[in-house]
Design a protein around this motif. Structure first.
Motif, mmCIF file in Angstrom:
data_model
loop_
_atom_site.group_PDB
_atom_site.id
_atom_site.type_symbol
_atom_site.label_atom_id
_atom_site.label_comp_id
_atom_site.label_asym_id
_atom_site.label_seq_id
_atom_site.Cartn_x
_atom_site.Cartn_y
_atom_site.Cartn_z
ATOM 1 N N TYR A 42 24.545 61.238 22.816
ATOM 2 C CA TYR A 42 23.305 62.161 22.601
ATOM 3 C C TYR A 42 23.799 63.805 22.619
ATOM 4 N N ARG A 43 22.854 64.681 21.919
ATOM 5 C CA ARG A 43 23.171 65.827 21.981
ATOM 6 C C ARG A 43 22.246 66.650 22.636
ATOM 7 N N VAL A 44 22.379 67.377 23.614
ATOM 8 C CA VAL A 44 21.196 68.220 24.499
ATOM 9 C C VAL A 44 21.900 69.859 24.525
ATOM 10 N N ASP A 45 21.034 70.671 24.089
ATOM 11 C CA ASP A 45 21.510 71.996 24.040
ATOM 12 C C ASP A 45 22.935 72.124 23.640
ATOM 13 N N ASP A 46 23.294 71.523 22.188
ATOM 14 C CA ASP A 46 24.451 71.744 21.839
ATOM 15 C C ASP A 46 25.778 71.230 22.497
ATOM 16 N N GLU A 47 25.318 70.429 23.478
ATOM 17 C CA GLU A 47 26.398 69.525 24.322
ATOM 18 C C GLU A 47 26.386 68.265 23.936
ATOM 19 N N ILE A 48 27.502 67.557 23.874
ATOM 20 C CA ILE A 48 27.504 65.911 23.852
ATOM 21 C C ILE A 48 27.704 65.380 24.965
ATOM 22 N N TYR A 49 26.995 64.137 25.081
ATOM 23 C CA TYR A 49 26.742 63.573 26.276
ATOM 24 C C TYR A 49 26.916 61.784 26.155
ATOM 25 N N LEU A 50 27.546 61.365 26.868
ATOM 26 C CA LEU A 50 27.552 59.702 26.895
ATOM 27 C C LEU A 50 26.869 59.236 28.198
ATOM 28 N N THR A 51 25.889 58.311 27.925
ATOM 29 C CA THR A 51 25.253 57.819 28.921
ATOM 30 C C THR A 51 24.767 56.219 28.400
ATOM 31 N N THR A 52 24.101 55.556 29.312
ATOM 32 C CA THR A 52 23.458 54.202 28.873
ATOM 33 C C THR A 52 22.261 53.890 29.848
#
Length: 138
Positions: A42-52
């Motif tokens: 996911y991309r939130v505020d130009d940052e990349i995240y991993l979650t489930t």
């Protein structure tokens, strides 16, 4: 970072499931062996995240013990990117990111992949792993 890679990482809520599907290779927290899984990013505020979705996940335990991993782009462009995972533990930061992710997942184009409506932000905050991904400068 290559422009094709930048474009592949620049997903939006309207991006397809395949655009956000990557593999990650982690080092097992207990075994020390490489573990490769498929996951959405996911991309939130130009940052990349991993979650489930809320649940305990081995990949998260692996990243807590060994935060260096490989982020494998595999759709519009193929690339194996060295990456570092940083757990997001601050409650306000988690809320901000999960609000964006849940809104992203509630988009009509994800109905075939995720049961709608997605669980509440509170359920995600209480039960989902969340890491911010950074890529070292090349």
């Amino acid at each position: 970072m290559d422009d094709r890679v930048r474009r592949a990482l620049a997903i939006t809520p309207s991006s397809s499931a395949s655009a956000r599907t990557v593999d990650i290779t982690t080092i097992g927290a207990k075994t020390g062996r490489e573990r490769r899984i498929e996951i959405w990013f996911y991309r939130v505020d130009d940052e990349i995240y991993l979650t489930t979705q809320p649940a305990s996940r081995s990949w998260y335990a692996n990243l807590l013990k060994n935060p260096q991993f490989t982020f494998h782009l595999k759709n519009s462009v193929r690339a194996d990117l060295p990456a570092t995972a940083e757990p997001v533990l601050d409650r306000d930061a988690r809320r901000r990111v999960f609000e964006a992710i849940v809104a992203d997942l509630d988009q009509p184009r994800h109905r075939a992949y995720i049961s709608q409506p997605v669980q509440s932000v509170e359920e995600w905050m209480d039960g989902s792993p969340l890491v911010r991904v950074s890529f070292p400068p090349v």
